[in-house]
Design an enzyme around this catalytic site. Structure first.
Site, short mmCIF file in Angstrom:
data_model
loop_
_atom_site.label_atom_id
_atom_site.label_comp_id
_atom_site.label_asym_id
_atom_site.label_seq_id
_atom_site.Cartn_x
_atom_site.Cartn_y
_atom_site.Cartn_z
N CYS A 2 -9.54 10.38 -2.84
CA CYS A 2 -9.90 11.79 -3.82
C CYS A 2 -8.55 11.91 -4.71
O CYS A 2 -7.70 11.33 -4.69
CB CYS A 2 -10.09 13.06 -3.15
SG CYS A 2 -11.40 12.83 -2.04
N ARG A 50 -13.78 14.44 -6.17
CA ARG A 50 -14.26 13.89 -4.65
C ARG A 50 -14.74 12.54 -4.80
O ARG A 50 -15.71 12.18 -5.65
CB ARG A 50 -15.33 14.76 -4.07
CG ARG A 50 -15.62 14.21 -2.60
CD ARG A 50 -16.52 15.21 -1.91
NE ARG A 50 -16.72 14.92 -0.66
CZ ARG A 50 -17.92 15.13 0.09
NH1 ARG A 50 -18.93 15.66 -0.35
NH2 ARG A 50 -17.81 14.83 1.37
N ILE A 53 -16.82 9.88 1.30
CA ILE A 53 -16.83 8.81 2.48
C ILE A 53 -17.34 9.45 3.54
O ILE A 53 -17.86 8.69 4.33
CB ILE A 53 -15.18 8.43 2.33
CG1 ILE A 53 -14.57 8.11 1.13
CG2 ILE A 53 -14.96 7.26 3.47
CD1 ILE A 53 -15.11 6.80 0.57
N ASN A 75 -6.43 14.50 -0.10
CA ASN A 75 -6.53 13.13 -0.54
C ASN A 75 -6.37 12.29 0.50
O ASN A 75 -5.19 12.30 1.03
CB ASN A 75 -5.74 12.79 -1.85
CG ASN A 75 -5.94 11.42 -2.14
OD1 ASN A 75 -6.81 10.53 -1.91
ND2 ASN A 75 -4.74 10.93 -2.72
N GLY A 76 -7.19 11.46 1.13
CA GLY A 76 -7.00 10.67 2.25
C GLY A 76 -7.90 10.79 3.34
O GLY A 76 -8.99 11.16 3.08
N GLU A 77 -7.56 10.23 4.35
CA GLU A 77 -8.17 10.44 5.75
C GLU A 77 -7.39 10.71 6.93
O GLU A 77 -6.30 10.18 7.05
CB GLU A 77 -8.93 8.92 6.06
CG GLU A 77 -9.47 8.25 4.84
CD GLU A 77 -11.00 9.11 4.67
OE1 GLU A 77 -11.40 9.71 5.50
OE2 GLU A 77 -11.90 8.71 3.85
N ILE A 291 -9.83 -12.93 -4.70
CA ILE A 291 -9.72 -13.50 -5.91
C ILE A 291 -9.20 -14.94 -5.86
O ILE A 291 -8.46 -15.13 -5.10
CB ILE A 291 -8.81 -12.38 -6.70
CG1 ILE A 291 -9.33 -11.13 -6.95
CG2 ILE A 291 -8.31 -13.05 -8.13
CD1 ILE A 291 -10.49 -11.17 -7.99
N SER A 363 -7.15 -3.44 3.91
CA SER A 363 -6.15 -4.42 3.40
C SER A 363 -5.21 -4.71 4.40
O SER A 363 -5.00 -4.26 5.36
CB SER A 363 -5.57 -3.80 2.19
OG SER A 363 -4.45 -3.11 2.72
N GLY A 364 -4.36 -5.75 4.01
CA GLY A 364 -3.36 -6.09 4.91
C GLY A 364 -1.84 -5.68 4.60
O GLY A 364 -0.78 -6.34 5.22
#
Length: 643
Positions: A2, A50, A53, A75-77, A291, A363-364
């Protein structure tokens, strides 16, 4: 994911301009295209964009406690929110949604400023408590999510997820901070807590700010730091098993979503380990996105394909042309302040691809810093062994002289390029590491800046950023020290900034399992010999992943997410570089010496030197200046650059 924004009157209870608040929120529409929400009351304005998720039906923000006295934008989790709900319910709190956001308001009521200690996740949030007349904001421990703020002359505290949010406010001091310019040309980004503007700041990693109306605004409080104790006596086999288990737990927590989920797969160790772990936790094929590059020197797609085939993922690949340089102005607008990591281009493209398939991608990122993966770490340790053989008081005059008189030979085989090694041996550990990561080193910045601009710096050097963090590192081990420095600087200012802006440009949420703070804390207890062994970086991590990944992925040379800048600047971008670097936009700033800019362009384009990195850094600064207001004027009265 968000976008958040808001205003808080620290002196009284003025009513804020609703149209201004809407402009501040609308400018970050890309961060949350699903919904927008507002809350206004005397002395407070909160706004939210928003990207849905979790709890799609009832997770709208701003969100409130039971009686509406506490309001939050987030904003976030918070990945452990399901564990916190019953604990808070036992304390008498009543939940009306299934969202992790609601945990924040009740945790604030229960534990006050210490609520952040209970959260496991990536977050930036701001809340207002009417009963306590208090405003509180916080940023997660590793600064995955951004938080910008400004204390304005009229007593307003403004905040937002991106700098462009604050730039909507007419009272923001938009003079360019000379020290931020120095940091940018050394590091490629402006380090926390600075921004490029005098009037704005960033909240740092693991920091919170609590403001009580009518009282002076305090300095941010650091509520978390990582300590490299290196005192864990665990055996190697047990350490590898525990690492794999901790990674599974971190990945599992980040797979909680009510929308399509997938992962980036570059073909490197870190993203491959995340995908392999996801596959072991999922009953359905994992969605993976890669990619490919049409230039084989930069193409890792073969290794990504190996992992995708092994785990039978739904694998999506797009090829990026090696002349994909049309994003320069797009990136300048996206990052708001100058940002010089050219891998932002492929990162933007892989986020663009991923968003066509998923809303959340794992992601890593963060693995190199915690596991010891960067090649520069191994080089630094080699130099440290040589430095330790001779006192600094002896090394400085001897190797300092050799570093000055030995000819620079970038064109020669590495064995003959001793000038840089001599210079490194004449420095202390922090200075040597800073020098190794600088895009334009001290002598280059001295040549680049005009005498007038150097006067504004008043002796300030970007190494002060590293010195400040090193003073708080409490780490004598040479690897631990530079890992700590990277966790505080490069990871935050470069990696997390790159991924946040590139992903949110496409309304994509990216989650980083390797930045789980409990995993990072545990890794910091392990001896450095488990991370780098001989010439092998990420030693323990690779051994732990051997049952899951082929050796061709684990033990090949690290490639990185690079683009062919050197060729661009001698070929298709040759004239554009010359026009931008030597044009009126930069000349008007009063910052740069034209003669040195000419040297950079001429020497690179003639093939005499590879100045691709410095030229990209200058090019992105020029694009930033154009983006923020059609030029920068030099304010001679205040000796500052003003937009």
């Amino acid at each position: 994911m968000c976008g958040i924004a808001g205003l808080f009157d620290i002196r009284g209870k003025r009513d804020f301009d609703r149209e201004l608040m809407r402009r501040m929120n609308d400018v970050q529409h890309h961060r949350g295209p699903d919904e927008g929400g507002y809350h206004f009351e005397p002395g407070v304005a909160l706004a939210h964009r928003r990207l849905s998720i979790i709890d799609l039906a009832t997770g709208q923000q701003p969100l409130f406690n039971e009686d509406g006295s506490v309001a939050v934008v987030f904003n976030g989790e918070i990945y452990n929110y399901q564990e916190l709900v019953p604990e808070l319910e036992a304390l008498g709190h009543v939940f009306h949604t299934r969202s992790d956001t609601e945990v924040i308001v009740h945790a604030w009521e229960a534990w006050g400023e210490d609520c952040v200690q209970r959260f496991r996740g990536m977050f930036a949030f701001a809340l207002h408590d009417r009963n306590r007349d208090t405003f509180f904001m916080a940023r997660d421990r590793l600064a995955v999510k951004p938080m910008f703020y400004a204390l304005l002359p009229d007593g307003t505290l403004a905040f937002g997820s991106e700098l462009k949010v604050l730039m909507q406010h007419p009272a923001l001091d938009r003079r360019i901070d000379p020290q931020a310019v120095e940091e940018y040309f050394a590091l490629g980004y402006v380090a926390e807590p600075r921004t490029i503007f005098e009037g704005a700041k960033k909240l740092g990693p693991g920091e919170s700010l609590c403001v009580r109306r009518g009282q002076p605004v305090p300095a941010p409080r650091q509520y978390w730091d990582v300590e490299f104790t290196l005192d864990n006596g665990i055996g190697f086999a047990d350490a590898a098993a525990e690492l794999a288990g901790r990674l599974r737990e971190s990945v599992r927590l980040r797979m909680i979503a009510e929308v399509p989920l997938g992962a980036f797969l570059s073909g490197g160790v870190d993203s491959s380990a995340v995908v392999a772990t996801m596959a072991g936790l999922s009953g359905e094929p994992v969605n993976t996105c890669s990619i490919a590059f049409d230039d084989p020197k930069f193409n890792e797609s073969e290794f990504a394909r190996m992992v995708a085939e092994r785990y039978r993922t739904n694998h999506y690949v797009e090829t990026v042309k090696s002349d994909d340089f049309d994003l320069i102005d797009t990136l300048a607008a996206l990052y708001d302040e100058p940002y010089a990591d050219s891998s932002a281009i492929p990162t933007y493209r892989v986020c663009q691809l991923a968003r066509k398939k998923v809303t959340v991608a794992l992601s890593g990122d963060g693995g190199d810093e915690s596991f010891g993966g960067y090649r520069r770490y191994r080089l630094h340790l080699m130099e440290e062994r040589m430095r330790s053989a001779m006192p600094l008081g002896v090394r400085q005059p001897v190797f300092g002289l050799l570093g000055r008189v030995y000819p620079k030979a970038d064109w020669a085989p590495r064995v003959f390029r001793a000038k840089t090694t001599f210079q490194a041996l004449a420095r202390d550990s922090v200075e040597a590491y800073f020098h190794s990561v600088s895009l334009l080193r001290d002598d280059m910045r001295r040549s680049l800046f005009t005498p007038g601009f150097r006067k504004q710096l008043a002796g300030y050097n970007a190494i002060d950023v590293f010195r400040r963090h090193a003073a708080g590192a409490n780490a004598e081990d040479p690897l631990a020290l530079i890992q700590y420095l990277d966790l505080k600087t490069y990871l935050v200012g470069d990696i997390n900034t790159k991924v946040d802006r590139a992903s949110m440009a496409h309304s994509l949420e990216v989650r980083e399992p390797l930045m789980d703070h409990e995993l990072v804390e545990w890794l910091a207890t392990l001896p450095s010999g488990l991370k780098i062994k001989g010439n092998e970086g990420k030693y323990l991590f690779k051994k732990a992943m051997e049952p899951l990944l082929p050796d061709d992925v684990l033990y090949r040379p690290k490639m990185g997410f690079a683009v062919p800048l050197a060729r661009w600047f001698r070929g298709p971008l040759k004239q554009r570089v010359r026009d931008a670097v030597l044009g009126e936009t930069l000349a008007a700033t009063g910052i740069f010496q034209r003669k040195y800019l000419e040297h950079l362009v001429d020497a690179h384009q003639s093939g005499a030197r590879d100045y691709s990195s410095p030229l990209w850094t200058v090019l992105m600064f020029e694009a930033f200046v154009r983006n923020i207001g059609n030029g920068v004027a030099h304010d001679k009265s205040s000796e500052a650059c003003a937009v």
